[in-house]
Design a protein around this motif. Structure first.
Motif, PDB file in Angstrom:
ATOM      1  N   GLU A  44       0.837  -1.197   0.000  1.00 51.56           N
ATOM      2  CA  GLU A  44       0.000   0.000   0.000  1.00 51.56           C
ATOM      3  C   GLU A  44       0.873   1.248   0.000  1.00 51.56           C
ATOM      4  OE1 GLU A  44      -3.930   1.733   2.342  1.00 51.56           O
ATOM      5  OE2 GLU A  44      -2.919  -0.083   3.030  1.00 51.56           O
ATOM      6  N   GLU A 139     -14.077   0.387  12.194  1.00 48.83           N
ATOM      7  CA  GLU A 139     -13.924  -1.059  12.147  1.00 48.83           C
ATOM      8  C   GLU A 139     -14.544  -1.657  10.896  1.00 48.83           C
ATOM      9  OE1 GLU A 139     -13.177  -5.047  12.995  1.00 48.83           O
ATOM     10  OE2 GLU A 139     -12.285  -3.227  13.831  1.00 48.83           O
ATOM     11  N   ARG A 142     -12.911   0.380   6.354  1.00 52.14           N
ATOM     12  CA  ARG A 142     -11.458   0.342   6.445  1.00 52.14           C
ATOM     13  C   ARG A 142     -10.806   0.942   5.190  1.00 52.14           C
ATOM     14  NH1 ARG A 142     -10.582  -5.792   8.886  1.00 52.14           N
ATOM     15  NH2 ARG A 142     -12.218  -5.611  10.517  1.00 52.14           N
ATOM     16  N   LYS A 220     -10.254  -9.503   6.205  1.00 50.49           N
ATOM     17  CA  LYS A 220      -9.031  -9.875   6.900  1.00 50.49           C
ATOM     18  C   LYS A 220      -7.778  -9.387   6.179  1.00 50.49           C
ATOM     19  CE  LYS A 220      -8.519 -14.597   5.010  1.00 50.49           C
ATOM     20  NZ  LYS A 220      -8.544 -16.032   5.373  1.00 50.49           N
ATOM     21  N   TRP A 221      -7.928  -8.988   4.922  1.00 48.25           N
ATOM     22  CA  TRP A 221      -6.793  -8.470   4.159  1.00 48.25           C
ATOM     23  C   TRP A 221      -6.638  -6.960   4.290  1.00 48.25           C
ATOM     24  CZ3 TRP A 221      -3.335 -11.676   2.029  1.00 48.25           C
ATOM     25  CH2 TRP A 221      -3.704 -12.984   1.817  1.00 48.25           C
ATOM     26  N   GLU A 223      -6.282  -3.644   6.679  1.00 51.30           N
ATOM     27  CA  GLU A 223      -5.922  -3.239   8.034  1.00 51.30           C
ATOM     28  C   GLU A 223      -6.991  -2.364   8.657  1.00 51.30           C
ATOM     29  OE1 GLU A 223      -2.116  -1.473   8.447  1.00 51.30           O
ATOM     30  OE2 GLU A 223      -1.032  -3.132   7.484  1.00 51.30           O
ATOM     31  N   ARG A 224      -7.199  -2.545   9.951  1.00 52.37           N
ATOM     32  CA  ARG A 224      -8.091  -1.660  10.695  1.00 52.37           C
ATOM     33  C   ARG A 224      -7.442  -0.290  10.846  1.00 52.37           C
ATOM     34  NH1 ARG A 224      -8.537  -6.773  12.728  1.00 52.37           N
ATOM     35  NH2 ARG A 224     -10.655  -7.535  13.198  1.00 52.37           N
TER      36      ARG A 224
END
Length: 225
Positions: A44, A139, A142, A220-221, A223-224
């Motif tokens: 990223e 949350e 994202r 899940k891929w 990031e928070r």
């Protein structure tokens, strides 16, 4: 009477066991498939165009800036299609799903067996577009930063899934700022709403799972914040 009932109960029990086993294997396959990366070397960038991957826990969507130098979404998804047209919208979300689920299942309590069957075997898909005013990261929202060329590829992938305005029907959304559009695509158990989200991110070059039938397999891929 009891002698006739016993074989029926055994058959029902075995059928239920097979269905539960099939469901378990599907969930396991979905989790494994979503753990195999596409675009594994993607990183990223520190700056660029910020989008978001959003979820309600079951269904995912992509939140995009309404206007950038690369794309003005007001042409494809005009506010004139909404009940509330005059808000200062800054973003849209785009998602894809099964027609009957979108139009006739406002809550999970409204889900019918025939709808589930159509979703498994194949049925018409719709695109869901919502309009937002400055959505805040969180949350379930994202951020993902894309390079300009990556965002262009994402735009092109979404455009390829859309029908021209003059060729598509539209349907009222759940609220005053969303709408459904025909896509001409087909939804089935191997091509779910969350798989669509994963495919769009993969087309942009983002690191994402190979098969993402579930929301968690996408999120899940990311990031928070």
């Amino acid at each position: 009477m009891a002698a006739k009932t016993k074989p029926a109960l055994i058959l029902a029990g075995r059928t239920l066991a097979v269905l539960l086993l099939a469901l378990g294997l599907f969930v396991l396959a979905g989790w494994i498939g979503s753990s195999v990366p596409r675009n594994g070397d993607w990183t990223e960038p520190e700056s660029g165009i910020e989008i978001m991957a959003a979820t309600n826990g079951v269904h995912t969507e992509l939140v995009l800036p309404l206007v950038t130098p690369q794309k003005d979404w007001r042409r494809e998804f005009p506010a004139s299609d909404l009940e509330h047209q005059d808000r200062p919208y800054t973003h849209i979300s785009v998602s894809w799903g099964q027609r009957d689920v979108f139009l006739n299942t406002p809550t999970w309590a409204d889900l019918k067996p025939i709808t589930v069957w159509h979703a498994i075997t194949g049925s018409e898909a719709l695109m869901h577009v919502s309009h937002y005013v400055r959505p805040a990261p969180g949350e379930n929202f994202r951020p993902i930063t894309l390079r300009a060329d990556e965002y262009i590829r994402l735009v092109e992938a979404i455009e390829a899934q859309s029908l021209p305005a003059e060729e598509r029907a539209k349907y009222p959304g759940y609220y005053s700022q969303d709408v459904f559009y025909e896509t001409g695509g087909s939804y089935h158990v191997g091509n779910t709403c969350n798989q669509w989200t994963g495919d769009m991110l993969a087309a942009a070059g983002v690191k994402i799972g190979l098969w993402t039938p579930f929301s968690g397999g996408v999120m899940k891929w990311v990031e928070r914040p």
